[in-house]
Each structure stands twice: as C-alpha cells, then as structure tokens.
Design an enzyme around this catalytic site. Structure first.
Site, mmCIF file in Angstrom:
data_model
loop_
_atom_site.group_PDB
_atom_site.id
_atom_site.type_symbol
_atom_site.label_atom_id
_atom_site.label_comp_id
_atom_site.label_asym_id
_atom_site.label_seq_id
_atom_site.Cartn_x
_atom_site.Cartn_y
_atom_site.Cartn_z
ATOM 1 N N TYR A 124 37.032 13.768 -57.110
ATOM 2 C CA TYR A 124 36.642 14.149 -55.888
ATOM 3 C C TYR A 124 37.224 15.585 -55.601
ATOM 4 O O TYR A 124 38.347 16.062 -55.816
ATOM 5 C CB TYR A 124 36.938 13.288 -54.574
ATOM 6 C CG TYR A 124 35.767 12.416 -54.313
ATOM 7 C CD1 TYR A 124 34.754 13.057 -53.455
ATOM 8 C CD2 TYR A 124 35.612 11.155 -54.445
ATOM 9 C CE1 TYR A 124 33.628 12.181 -53.227
ATOM 10 C CE2 TYR A 124 34.474 10.526 -54.266
ATOM 11 C CZ TYR A 124 33.622 10.918 -53.585
ATOM 12 O OH TYR A 124 32.657 9.991 -53.354
ATOM 13 N N ASP A 180 45.769 10.294 -51.095
ATOM 14 C CA ASP A 180 45.985 11.627 -51.960
ATOM 15 C C ASP A 180 46.834 12.399 -51.499
ATOM 16 O O ASP A 180 47.389 13.218 -52.458
ATOM 17 C CB ASP A 180 44.457 12.204 -51.670
ATOM 18 C CG ASP A 180 43.368 11.675 -52.626
ATOM 19 O OD1 ASP A 180 43.830 10.628 -53.342
ATOM 20 O OD2 ASP A 180 42.190 11.723 -52.614
#
EC number: 1.4.3.-
Length: 669
Positions: free
Chosen positions: A407, A319
């Site tokens: 998320y 990420d």
C-alpha cells in the site's frame, strides 16, 4: 525539457539554502540532523562497544523538550535553545533498552532496560535478511522446483506475526514469497501453501511447512509502468492547467513555514513521518499570531485482514509501530506527486547501525489552486447595481507518501486562510491478494473472504484505521472539550402552526470517559474551546472537529489484534497532555499485548476540563475490493477537518484580495 531542468535546479538550490538543518542554533523541535545521528551513534557505541555487545538501533528521534520550556523559548527566545536530546531505542544482547542521549553533554543521561511485552520497530536490514534466508533454504528451493517455478523469478518479503495469546514470544517474522515472470507487480502473484517463520534474533528459519500446491495468478494484465503498457490506452489529459513555475508563495526560516496567515514548524520522524508543530494563525485585528496546534502527527495505522485461514489469520499490521511511516517514506516525483511550484524537503532516520539514512525529497510543500471557491456573493436583488465578489480557494499543502509493503499512503496537511486545517489520506498501491482456483464467481463454493478481482485472484477484504494525535492549544493550553447536541423540541405555543424545531445543548466533558465517542449517523458538534478566552459577543473561542471517514471496528472486542488495537474502538478520545503518551498503540508494538495503548491510558479517567488536552481522532475505511482496484488501485481518499468556531470576531478571509491572475487567451475578466 530545458525549462524543466531550470525549475528542478531552482528548487534544488532553494532546498539547499532554505531547508538544510540549522545545527548551530536549532529550533527546539527541529528533527535530528545527520551529524546529530552520528553523534548519538558514537555516544551509544562508546558505552556499549563491540564486539562485547550485539547492538542494533531501533529508533532514534528527538526527545522533545518539556512543553513549558518550548513555549517559554518561543515567547522570549534566549541566546540558546533548550538542550538537544535524543530518544534512542536499541536492541542489546537480545534485550530492549531505552536511552536518553544529551547531545549538548555528549552523554547518556538515562538508560533503562525494558522488560515488558512487545518489541521495538523492525529495521529494514533485518527484514531483508530474513527474506533472503528463504531464497537459500533447501526445503524452499525444493518447494519451488515442485511447483515448476524458476527460483530466479522468486522474490520474498516479510510479515509480522502478531500475538494470539502466547505466554512467551520470540522475535519472529513470517516470510511470504511471490513470483514475477512477466511482471514487476509482485504482490499480485503470491506463492501460496508455504509457511516460513524466521527467528530474527538468531537469523535462522525456525519453522517451515509446505502444505499444498495452490494455483498461481496470471501475470497478464498486471503491468502498470507507462513504458510497458500497450493499447488500448486510458484517458489523456491534454489541457491540464500549469502552475506558473518559480513562484513560491511561502517562506521558510529553518524548518518554520510561513504562508498567508499561517505559521508552523515542520519535522520528520522515523516512526510517524511528518510532524506539524506550533501551528498558529495571524489575527489582523489583534495584530498577533494565535495558537491552534502544538503538535500533530499520525500516531498509528492499524490494518487487519479478514481471512481467518491458516496462512492468513495473522495478517494484521500496525504500520507506524511495527515498520515506521518515516522509515518507509519514499521520494516524491516532481509534477506527479506534487505540483510544479512545490518545494521538496529531505528526511533522515537512523539505520540499524545508527548511521543516518537519507530519504531525498521525502516531503513537499506547495500552494494548491483547487479551482474551488473560498467565498463569493452576488447582490442579485439590487436591480440598478451589478455587484459580484468572488475569491478563489487557495491553500498550502504539506505532503508525504509512505509505501508500506503493497500500500501507498498519501498523507496531506492542508492549511486554509479561513483558519481550517484539513487532514487527508489517500490510499493507493496494490491489493493484498490470495491465489484461488476460480476464474468466475459462479465457481466459488466456499467462503473466500474477499472479491474475485481477476482470474485466480481474490482481493482480501480488510480495514484501514488511522489514529491522529492532535495536541490542540486553542489560544493557549487551558482547553475543554464540548459536545454540542442537536435536540428536537416541541413548540409549546398552540397558536403557532409549527410543531417542532431543533436547538443546541452543550455538554462539557469533564473526564476521559465523558469524551470518548463513536461517530454515528447524527454526531454531535465537537468543540475544543478555551473557556478563559471569549469573543466580543461572549462566546468561548474554539475549534470544531468536522469528522469524516469515521468507520469503526467490526471485529470482536476479545479478538487478539483488536485488543492490541483497542484505540480504534472510539473515533474520538481526549486525554490530558502527557509527553510520553504519543503513540496510540504503545511504545513497543511488535507482538504487543494491548497493555500500553490509548484505551488503557484512558481507564484512569483523568480530568480534562480546563486542562492542557490532546484530541485523538481515528478515521477508518472498510475496504471490500473490486475489479477497478486491480492491478493498481485508484486513490481512495478520506479525511477530517478542524475549523475555527467563534475564534475570530468575523470571517478572517473577508478582506482577502484575489491573487493577480495570469492572462489566458480564452478567458475574459
């Protein structure tokens, strides 16, 4: 409502006056300002003018000065700070270039072509453009019609494709699409059976396959907006204790935060989000601030999913290195994301065109009154005296939330008056799910790689590994790493009934190989000490790592994503300080091959005893989804702590006074 508006106005004014970047005489570690981003854009564009060149900006951030220069400036600040420079990564005519731009000289002082493996950060703009291609692609429109879906209710997103041993790679993304029609919770209604690959250099679809029509999960039960949910409702919180508005227990000088006995610098970066630097704590006996942390941030986040099927095998995200925690940081919501006495800070990063992109209220700073006890004692055995002392636990929190796809990651740095720093991550948001024909577990006759959390919906099992970069300078930058083992020993005196006891043995890690460690059931005490600084009783001053959430990888070591994420093979690493070694997954992570990671750097097995060292800590979560994670996942929290160990001569909070308490009608004190 009126009082809320007043509070909001107060903090807006506070932010403008106290947190606006100081461009005339910046701190050496200040993040780049909007005007500096524009200056970088101008300088680079002048060197590579369009339409002669196809130029996009991938990363623009502070090229931090050399550490000795910063420390020298802090000790004896001259009239001017060190020269301001920016590290700039661009894609130019389908090649990656790495530039150093000197803002003082208004020129490029270094320009290098990168010809290794991997690609730089993706931009929001190219991901959105890739997703839009699918919605105009005739074969995809036919596939949607075949499924009897309404194209106006279809939304698409992108996924990185990773690297699986290919000799040659292209800059490509996979596009995945979802069906709304009754919900905004898009990730819970994936349209399965379709593979879409986009060449993002040419911005065209390079592969399209429609394999099969799969079932679609229901929209019912996926709503989470307060204005849309219907009875029966969950618990109500009628007596949540408010924090008195308008009370700010800390001060800011530019981007330097001072609170209680702490002082630190706060920055923001497109790739890693919050950067906490120069954290020092005041020692009342020595009458000075003492160094603890030079620079700390989340270096990388690795999220491998466990479904090996055709549509899912590639889903392993990095990420920070692929998407950017700062780029995907979101504005915080007052009173819900942060407390009523929080102060909000704006953040900026460079867009694909080099222009600054503002993220309003991207970080907040607030005092946390947790209701816990910092210390207390009652002299219960003194029968003729009533002696009781207690101090409430109060801390200072810096918070940011990054929403990377489905998320949401709530990132906290928590400073305690005791000298501890807690690093905490809370995971929430929406599961990554797979549509299946099953509505009951008894129907499942195959391996589904997750949990049936709702009708036709498998929450796929996955991991989260967050690796922190902690450049600790404990009372200076000459430090060592010590493992303190607890050893069971036998009592040798036959006249004593006791047979065994435990004691400690210290092991100094001399090289990088000595330091790396997988946290098990009985981890050693882990210390970073300054061997040249001693307490009055002769102990080496130090800080202890208190691990937590220390899961390790379960994937095979030769699995391609795990090769790229080999920095998760150990929970603890220690390296000698190197300014260029800050991103554990390497500088260019998209489709990387694992040849530039923390695991590779440490193969040199460099000396780390009595050196300027960096501690790397990987915390992990193995997430087996459950029904309670659906449709929105309650926060799953974990973290770790660094705590002073023989750093102070005695408790640094012994002589602290409790705060002045507000009178409450139902409380006697």
């Amino acid at each position: 409502m009126a009082s809320t508006l007043k509070i909001t106005l107060f903090f807006s004014i506070f932010t403008i006056f106290f947190l606006s970047p100081i461009t005339s005489n910046p701190h050496p570690l200040d993040s780049l300002t909007p005007s500096e981003f524009l200056l970088v854009r101008t300088i680079v564009s002048q060197s590579y003018p369009s339409p002669n060149h196809k130029l996009t900006f991938r990363y623009v951030g502070l090229e931090e000065p050399e550490k000795p220069v910063v420390k020298s400036w802090l000790t004896t600040p001259p009239t001017k700070p060190p020269p301001r420079q920016a590290l700039v990564v661009i894609r130019l005519n389908q090649q990656t270039r790495e530039l150093i731009v000197d803002l003082s000289k208004r020129s490029i002082v270094s320009d290098k072509l990168y010809d290794g493996f991997g690609y730089p950060l993706l931009t929001r703009e190219e991901q959105e453009a890739a997703a839009d291609l699918a919605l105009k692609h005739e074969p995809f429109l036919a596939s949607i019609k075949r499924r009897e879906l309404n194209i106006s209710e279809v939304v698409c997103s992108t996924q990185t494709i990773g690297w699986y041993g290919e000799v040659k790679t292209e800059r490509e993304l996979k596009v995945i699409c979802f069906y709304l029609n009754g919900t905004v919770n898009m990730y819970l209604r994936p349209i399965e059976g379709i593979t879409i690959v986009v060449d993002i250099e040419q911005m065209k679809i390079s592969e399209y396959v429609d394999r099969a029509v799969s079932p679609l999960a229901k929209a019912e039960g996926t709503e989470y907006r307060a204005s849309k949910i219907r009875p029966p409702f969950g618990p109500r919180f009628k007596a949540a204790p408010p924090t008195p508005p308008g009370q700010v227990g800390f001060t800011l000088d530019g981007n330097v935060v001072s609170w209680a006995n702490w002082k630190f610098h706060l920055g923001f970066d497109a790739r890693v989000g919050p950067v906490i630097s120069l954290a020092s704590i005041y020692d009342v006996d020595k009458k000075k601030y003492r160094q603890v942390v030079y620079r700390s941030f989340i270096s990388e986040l690795f999220v491998p999913y466990q479904d090996p099927t055709e549509e899912w095998y590639h889903i392993s995200f990095f990420d920070c290195g692929e998407f950017g925690f700062g780029i995907y940081a979101v504005s915080l919501e007052p009173l819900n994301d942060c407390t009523s006495n929080a102060v909000f800070v704006n953040g900026y990063y460079a867009g694909q065109d080099g222009k600054p992109v503002k993220v309003p209220d991207v970080m907040c700073i607030f005092e946390r009154h947790s209701g816990d006890v910092m210390w207390r004692h009652t002299e219960a055995e003194l029968r003729d005296q009533k002696i009781r002392e207690a101090r409430p636990d109060i801390s200072l929190v810096v918070r940011m939330v990054a929403t990377v796809g489905n998320y949401d990651y709530v990132l906290d740095w928590e400073f305690k008056p005791s000298g501890s720093i807690k690093f905490r991550v809370a995971l929430t948001g929406v599961l990554e799910v797979k549509a299946v024909p099953y509505t009951h577990v008894d129907e499942i006759t195959e391996e589904v790689y997750g949990t049936l959390v709702a009708d036709n919906t498998i929450g796929v099992s996955h991991d989260h590994f967050l690796t922190y970069h902690l450049d600790l300078d404990i009372d200076g930058d000459t430090n060592s790493f010590i493992k303190t083992h607890l050893i069971t020993k036998q009592v040798k005196d036959k006249n004593i009934p006791r047979k065994s006891y435990w004691n400690v043995e210290h092991e100094i890690a001399k090289t990088e190989s000595d330091a790396k460690l997988q946290i098990g059931l009985n981890p050693p005490e882990l210390l970073v000490v300054n061997s040249y600084k001693r307490s009055k009783t002769g102990n080496k001053v130090g800080y202890r790592l208190a691990p937590g959430s220390a899961a390790g990888p379960l994937l095979a070591a030769d699995y391609y994503p795990q090769i790229r994420a080999a920095f998760t093979n150990y929970n603890v690493w220690v390296t000698p300080y190197n300014k260029s070694e800050k991103w554990a997954g390497g500088r260019y992570v998209d489709q990387s091959r694992g040849d530039d990671t923390l695991a590779v750097w440490t193969k040199n097995n460099r000396s780390i005893e009595n050196k300027d060292i960096v501690l790397w800590y990987t915390m992990g979560f193995h997430h087996v989804p459950c029904q309670e994670d659906f449709p929105i996942m309650p926060t799953l929290s974990g973290g770790f702590e660094i705590k002073p160990t023989n750093f102070f001569e005695y408790s640094p909070v012994l002589k602290s006074f409790p705060p002045q308490h507000t009178s409450w009608p139902n409380c006697t004190a």
